[in-house]
Every structure is written in C-alpha cells, then in structure tokens.
Design an enzyme around this catalytic site. Structure first.
Site, PDB file in Angstrom:
ATOM      1  N   CYS A 269       0.847  -1.192   0.000  1.00  0.00           N
ATOM      2  CA  CYS A 269       0.000   0.000   0.000  1.00  0.00           C
ATOM      3  C   CYS A 269       0.886   1.245   0.000  1.00  0.00           C
ATOM      4  O   CYS A 269       2.025   1.227   0.455  1.00  0.00           O
ATOM      5  CB  CYS A 269      -0.971   0.002   1.172  1.00  0.00           C
ATOM      6  SG  CYS A 269      -0.242  -0.320   2.798  1.00  0.00           S
ATOM      7  N   SER A 301       3.261  -2.138   4.066  1.00  0.00           N
ATOM      8  CA  SER A 301       3.231  -0.702   3.793  1.00  0.00           C
ATOM      9  C   SER A 301       4.461  -0.315   3.006  1.00  0.00           C
ATOM     10  O   SER A 301       5.488  -1.001   3.047  1.00  0.00           O
ATOM     11  CB  SER A 301       3.203   0.095   5.093  1.00  0.00           C
ATOM     12  OG  SER A 301       4.500   0.103   5.700  1.00  0.00           O
ATOM     13  N   ASP A 302       4.384   0.776   2.252  1.00  0.00           N
ATOM     14  CA  ASP A 302       5.599   1.388   1.744  1.00  0.00           C
ATOM     15  C   ASP A 302       6.366   1.944   2.942  1.00  0.00           C
ATOM     16  O   ASP A 302       5.811   2.130   4.040  1.00  0.00           O
ATOM     17  CB  ASP A 302       5.262   2.489   0.730  1.00  0.00           C
ATOM     18  CG  ASP A 302       6.398   2.750  -0.248  1.00  0.00           C
ATOM     19  OD1 ASP A 302       7.545   2.359   0.034  1.00  0.00           O
ATOM     20  OD2 ASP A 302       6.144   3.350  -1.308  1.00  0.00           O
ATOM     21  N   SER A 303       7.634   2.215   2.750  1.00  0.00           N
ATOM     22  CA  SER A 303       8.485   2.602   3.870  1.00  0.00           C
ATOM     23  C   SER A 303       8.056   3.955   4.445  1.00  0.00           C
ATOM     24  O   SER A 303       8.157   4.987   3.779  1.00  0.00           O
ATOM     25  CB  SER A 303       9.951   2.662   3.424  1.00  0.00           C
ATOM     26  OG  SER A 303      10.379   1.392   2.997  1.00  0.00           O
ATOM     27  N   ALA A 305       4.924   4.629   5.436  1.00  0.00           N
ATOM     28  CA  ALA A 305       3.526   4.958   5.145  1.00  0.00           C
ATOM     29  C   ALA A 305       2.624   4.842   6.365  1.00  0.00           C
ATOM     30  O   ALA A 305       1.614   5.554   6.457  1.00  0.00           O
ATOM     31  CB  ALA A 305       2.997   4.061   4.020  1.00  0.00           C
TER      32      ALA A 305
END
Length: 785
Positions: A269, A301-303, A305
């Site tokens: 995401c 998650s993206d880093s 996020a």
C-alpha cells in the site's frame, strides 16, 4: 562454472575479496527453521498449513511479535531472529524492479564473482509489448533471488541479508509524463499493466513441478499513486480524489488482473490517501483485495507509510491509533517503518489493539514463509539447491540483451536515414554520449563487481565497437539541464569532421525520480537549441543526423522533432543499452519492433492539466492517455516503425455478435501478418475496441486496448494470430463504478500496428433478455468499522 559477463570482466584481475561484494556463505542453510531434528509442532509436515502457522504464533511473546511484523528488521537488538524457537532472521523489503537489487557475492577461494542480472527499466520493457519477455524477466529474478539468498547476498547499500520477497513489479499507471517514477512502470494503459504485472508475477512465483513458490513478488503501490511532489503536494500527504468511475476504469484493472490471473502473494500500500483515507488504513484495500478478488497473501506498507497516517494525513491521533487502523481497516500485515514495533506491546496491553488483529497479520505474513518452503525439509526441495551460478549466468545475460533489443523503438526515419552504414567517421554528441549509470535508471542492484559502473559500455563506445572499419569522435555539447552553450562550438566542429552524426539526448535521475516529479515535460536546459544547431549544421553539409533518446517520462521534443531526420527511443535501456543502440542504428537488431507504451504529448500539455487531477477523462481537461486524449501528439500511443514492411489480412469472422446475457459469448477474430520486406523484423498487432462511455459526465472513451501480440518474422514469413473478444471487452463504466454490457451497434474492433496497417470490424452487442444493460461487475461496497 558459468560466469556473468560482468564477472568475466573482473576475473582477469581479481585476486582478493572485493569491497562491497560479500563472500558466499552457508548462513541461510545453516540457520534455517525446522532442521531435520526439530520437534516443534510447526515443523510437522503431517499437520495442516493453518495448524502449523497457528502453533508457531501461539509461542510468541508480545515482545517477539513486534519485529515479526516489521520490514528490514534483521540487524541489531530486537531483530526478528527468535533463536529460542529456531526461527532465523528474515528480511522483508528486497526490490526487484528490473533485476534483483542485491549485492554481488564472491567465492572466497576461486575469487569468482556472481552478480544479479540487470534488465532494461520497466518503461523500456513495456515498449517490447511481449508477455513472454515479461514472464522470463520474472522467472530469472525469482531464480536469482533464490540463488543469491542462499549465498548470503545483502540488500544493495546495506548489511541486510536479502529475503525472498521482492517489492515489485510496480503496476501503477503512467498517468502523466511529469511523474518521476514513470521509468518504473510499463505503460499508461491498465490492460498492459495488468498483463505485465501478471506475467512478471507468474514468472517470479512459479517453479515448475514444485508446490512451493520461488519468490514473492509484491505488487505496488496500491493505489492511485502517481504523484511525488507536484502542485504543492507531497506524496506522503497527498489526498487523491478519485471517483468510482475512475477507480473501476483506470486504477483497479491492473491490480485485479495481477491478483486473479497470476495469484500474486504480495501487495504494497502507498503513501497517499484515497478520498480522505490513507491507503494502508483504507477498507477499500482490505475489502477489494481479500473479499472481492480473494487475495490470500500478505500486505506491506511502503516505507514510512504507517507513520504518514498520523503524521502527514492526520487521519488519527498518534502512532498506536495508526497501527490500529492499518491492521483493522486496511489489513496491512507488515510495517516498513517503526510504528508497529513501537506500539504493539503497549497497544496489546491496553486493549487498544486487539490481539486477533495481530495474530491475523502474523498468520498472513508467516504463511508466505511457509509457502516458500522455509519450514519444510530441504533435502527434496529443488528451490533450496539453486546454485549461485544461476546469478548472472550466460543464459540470463542473453535474455537481458534480447529484452533490450526488443525495447528499442524507431520513432522516425525520414528518407531511410537508418540503418547507418559501417566504416564511417561518426560524431557522437550530446550529454548522454558517455552515459553508463544514467542508462540503468533506478532501483538496481550491484551492477558491476567493483560496485561502480565500469562494466557498462557507454553509447559512444558501443557505436565505436560496432562501427567496423570506422571511427568515433565525441563532444558533450551541453549538459542535461544546464543553460551553458559554450560547448556548442566544439560539438559543431566534431560534426563538421564526421560523416554521420548521432545525438545522445534526454533526461536522467537529476530531472525525474522517486520523490521528484518534473514541472515541465520538454527536453530540459539547452538541449533543444543544441539539437537545432547540430541538425542544421549536418543538413547544410549533407550529413545524416540521428537523435537517440534516454528517459523515463516522455521528454517533449518541440522543434527538434521536425529537425531530426531519424529518432530512436531507448527509454532507460539498462546495462546492455549501448550495444543495443548500436545494433539498432547499424541495422543489426533483428528484433527491432518496439512500440510506444504511452502517448508522447507536446510540451504545452503540461499547461493544460494539473498533476493532482487523478482522473483520465475529467470534463474540461484534454484527458489523459490514448483512451481519452484527442489533442495533438508528437507520437501516438503504439507508434513504432521498422526497417522492413509488413502486410496484414483478415479472414471473415464466423460471428460478429456478443450477447451481454451470455457469459460465454465471444467473437473470434483471426489475422495474418506477413513480412513482405527484405529484412527480418518484429511487428506488434494491437486490438482496440472503439467508442464507449466512462461515466455520464466525463470525456467519452476513444478506444480501449483489449489485446496485442508481438511476432518475429523473416522475409516472406507469415504469422497467424487469433484474438478473442468477449463481453468484458465491450463493457462501459457507470457513474456508480459498475461495469455494464449494453446493447449497441456502435462498436468497432480495430486491429492495427500503430502506424499504417488498420483493419476495422464492426460488431453488434445485444441482449437476449432485452436488457438495456447487464451488470458484469458491481463496484465494491465498502463500509468503515
């Protein structure tokens, strides 16, 4: 043992272990979970997968759960190595955008070095329009991921031993040429991106004959993520306003195809919010992925996020509530960041975070490790015995070179300027004449054993190497984005002394990239004046001039378009870009036949629509992509020329009617493509459906891509192609976001090569029940807890 080309270059001089290249170890095998003597219940292969996972989860303390749900947490105190359970550290977070993004490894005894194979960037791969090439990319990355993991390779630029999940492919859309990450995606078209995502995913996951998955592609970034820092926004706080129509029409299809056609096991995401709700905490993610599309994998998650949920979007107060909504509403299992790790223990103790949510996240993420075969006996698992010689093997390098050849696009060839004769004096000028690192784009592993780019051939050297009996002279002339013109005279002097001129122009990572959009889309700096000066000089002297482009997003050419007799687009062609460029210029590329996977807009397009408009057919705008845009272009979507000539014919189809009420109703269309020219080449046949409506208030649908196939033909050779058109091909999207098949006689199926060949077939869409519209797919009904 087989050597990579890069390793072969180095091995002539290597006598010691190289800096930044890790020695091969047996650490992965030695520290594996469930060795033969293990009596842990989760190691019992007679039990069900669910029972084994749940028995492992039941043993964790609250402190141990934190690192298990945190990406890139294999080093230092509190890492996810739980030695009391025999559970080794595992890294979530490797990238494989166009090759495994790891270090090379070296045999400490023989000094032989093995590096991951690097491919062209995805925008170049998209230009190949070849699903077989995409799947082979995935297969090679999956095999090399396994081999390098077993050998103890690290993530490039860190000490983290790689895992087996790859944060890629990126299946976002080339929504606007200004987006900084266009280099990472295949196309502006949802149909292409869905097939690209599915092909790479299947290649990476599937190991023939094995019940285990080879590697875990993690498709990214869910969803409507195509803005870095434009219009006063940051990707970390941007709220993408997207109606149901656009979600259904543009943003969902690639994800649906990759999940349902390929069985993707990983999803990432994104940073942004959709309609006010951060994507990692958005019930849209949970419901659409898991309930509607039956996704059974893990979500990360993206880093950073998860931190953005409260720090940037201010959606909830504090990190604990951010953890809660991410786990509960979005069902985001892994946090790339520190929020889960810092809040889980206290959140569980206080009851703010229900234990059931944490257990579910553990089940989803640990389940992936079971699917990889990491808890089963290794003796009869071929995936535990992939040799390191797989990394950078001769076969893998050959495939990368082939992919690069396929991705070249001949945009213009006035008066048959190309191919060039060999044995001439060639001037190679422009800011990319000596490019090495710039050709590789972004998200790459260790390219050369030296951890520099000394094994990458520059365009000038590539042309020199191929120009048998001739010579090459060079001059930069100008920089990528500077305004200095003092180098023009030197370049023009080189042009005067040459027989042929090649201009290496474009953009690079200083102009576009992650976290960095472009404000304009024209070639930056003084590149256009430079091209005009060079082409004018060449024309006055009767010398052919060729423009070669390197870029992610399209760099509009303006007056340089008409001034350049021949233009070749190479995108970011990768480590083997220079030989492919040379082969294309000299007519040695038998696989020339790439097509633009995006619309090449003129420079003023950027003045007509703002980046933060996430629509494709917003009323009052010129529209986006070939599907809705009808304004002027420098080159249209699907454009690409050849050195040979093709002819297409179509036998009369047996039926041209589709019944909306019959899920099996379809039309079979056949085409014959023949190479009637004198040289071998490739052609791409694209199938479009014309006309349609996407909502009642937006711009009408111009055309919709529903099929394509690439063929390789020798002179005189004929290929017979078949395409199926079913009711999903002729659906429209309602204001509610539903996909509806409606009776109509206004549809035409168009087969084209994007240039000169076009065959149109009128079809009828009917309803045997007399319905005015049959709903094929309802828009997901999302409710918030």
């Amino acid at each position: 043992m087989r050597k990579s080309a890069a390793a072969a270059v180095l091995m002539t001089a290597a006598t010691t272990v190289l800096a930044d290249t890790f020695p091969i170890t047996t650490e992965t095998m030695d520290t594996r979970a469930c060795p033969t003597q293990s009596a842990h219940p989760w190691c019992d292969t007679t039990k069900s997968r669910a029972d084994r996972i749940n028995s492992l989860i039941a043993t964790f303390t609250d402190e141990e759960m934190r690192p298990m749900l945190t990406a890139r947490n294999t080093q230092g105190a509190g890492n996810n190595n739980i030695s009391r359970l025999g559970l080794p550290a595992y890294d979530w977070g490797l990238n494989c955008v166009h090759g495994v993004q790891s270090t090379c490894v070296q045999n400490a005894t023989t000094k032989e070095v093995f590096c991951p194979t690097s491919f062209p960037n995805p925008n170049a791969l998209g230009a190949s329009w070849n699903q077989s090439t995409w799947r082979e990319l995935g297969r090679i990355m999956g095999m090399e991921n396994r081999a390098l993991w077993l050998a103890g390779a690290r993530e490039q630029g860190s000490q983290i031993r790689i895992g087996l999940d790859c944060w890629s492919p990126n299946i976002n859309l080339n929504h606007d040429p200004r987006w900084g990450r266009n280099q990472e995606v295949a196309s502006e078209d949802p149909f292409i991106n869905g097939l690209y995502g599915a092909a790479v995913t299947k290649g990476e996951q599937v190991f023939a004959g094995s019940p285990y998955i080879m590697s875990v592609p993690t498709i990214k970034h869910w969803d409507a993520y195509t803005l870095e820092n434009s219009d006063g926004n940051s990707r970390h706080s941007f709220n993408a306003i997207v109606d149901n129509v656009t979600l259904s029409d543009a943003y969902f299809p690639a994800w649906k195809n990759t999940v349902q056609l390929a069985g993707a096991k990983g999803v990432m995401c994104s940073y942004n919010a959709i309609n006010g709700v951060p994507t990692c905490a958005n019930p849209l993610l949970r419901h659409v992925m898991r309930d509607v599309w039956n996704f059974t994998g893990y979500i990360t998650s993206d880093s950073g996020a998860i931190g953005d949920i409260y720090e940037q979007h201010h959606y909830v107060d504090g990190p604990t509530n951010a953890t809660l909504v991410a786990l509960r509403d979005g069902e985001c299992d892994i946090n790339s960041g520190s929020v889960y790790e810092s809040t889980l223990v206290d959140g569980l103790a206080s009851g703010v975070i229900p234990r059931s949510l944490v257990n579910r996240a553990l089940f989803n993420s640990l389940g992936i490790r079971f699917d990889l075969g990491l808890f089963d006996p290794v003796e009869d698992q071929p995936l535990w015995h992939i040799p390191i010689t797989e990394a950078g093997s001769a076969a893998n390098i050959a495939q990368s070179k082939f992919s690069t050849m396929e991705s070249m696009v001949l945009l213009k060839n006035e008066d048959n300027t190309l191919p060039l004769p060999k044995g001439k004096k060639i001037a190679v000028v422009g800011p990319h004449y000596n490019a090495t690192q710039m050709m590789v784009g972004n998200y790459y592993g260790q390219i050369c054993p030296s951890n520099t780019f000394d094994c990458v051939v520059s365009p000038a050297d590539g042309i020199k190497n191929a120009n048998t009996g001739g010579s090459v002279t060079t001059a930069m002339g100008c920089s990528i984005k500077g305004t200095e013109t003092t180098g023009f005279d030197e370049a023009l002097s080189v042009v005067e002394q040459a027989d042929i001129v090649v201009m290496m122009m474009g953009i690079d990572q200083t102009v576009e990239g992650e976290a960095h959009d472009r404000a304009t889309i024209g070639l930056p700096g003084v590149q256009i004046p430079f091209i005009l000066n060079v082409t004018a000089k060449a024309k006055s002297l009767g010398k052919p001039a060729v423009l070669v482009l390197l870029h992610g997003g399209w760099p509009s050419l303006g007056p340089a378009l008409d001034a350049s007799p021949a233009i070749v687009d190479t995108f970011y062609p990768g480590i083997y870009g220079a030989p492919a460029i040379a082969a294309t210029l000299f007519g040695d590329n038998d696989h020339l036949g790439g097509k633009l996977p995006f619309t090449a807009y003129p420079a003023d397009y950027a003045d007509e629509i703002v980046m933060e408009d996430m629509g494709f057919n917003t009323a009052g705008t010129p529209g986006r992509s070939h599907r809705y845009y009808t304004g002027p272009v420098e080159f249209p979507f699907g454009h690409g020329l050849s050195y040979t000539t093709f002819e297409m014919a179509m036998p009369k189809p047996a039926s041209t009617t589709i019944d909306c009420d019959d899920s099996g109703s379809m039309i079979q269309l056949s085409y014959e493509v023949q190479n009637i020219g004198k040289v071998t080449g490739d052609e791409v046949i694209m199938i479009f459906r014309t006309n349609g409506m996407t909502g009642s208030t937006g711009l009408p649908l111009v055309k919709k891509l529903i099929g394509f196939e690439r063929v390789h033909l020798a002179p005189g050779e004929v290929a017979k192609l078949k395409f199926t058109v079913d009711r999903s091909s002729v659906t429209d999207v309602t204001d509610a976001g539903d996909r509806v098949c409606s009776p109509s006689t206004n549809h035409t199926i168009v087969a084209t090569n994007g240039v000169t060949m076009t065959i149109g077939t009128p079809i009828s869409v009917t309803s045997s029940s007399g319905s005015s519209g049959v709903v094929i797919a309802k828009f997901p009904d999302v409710s918030f807890p």
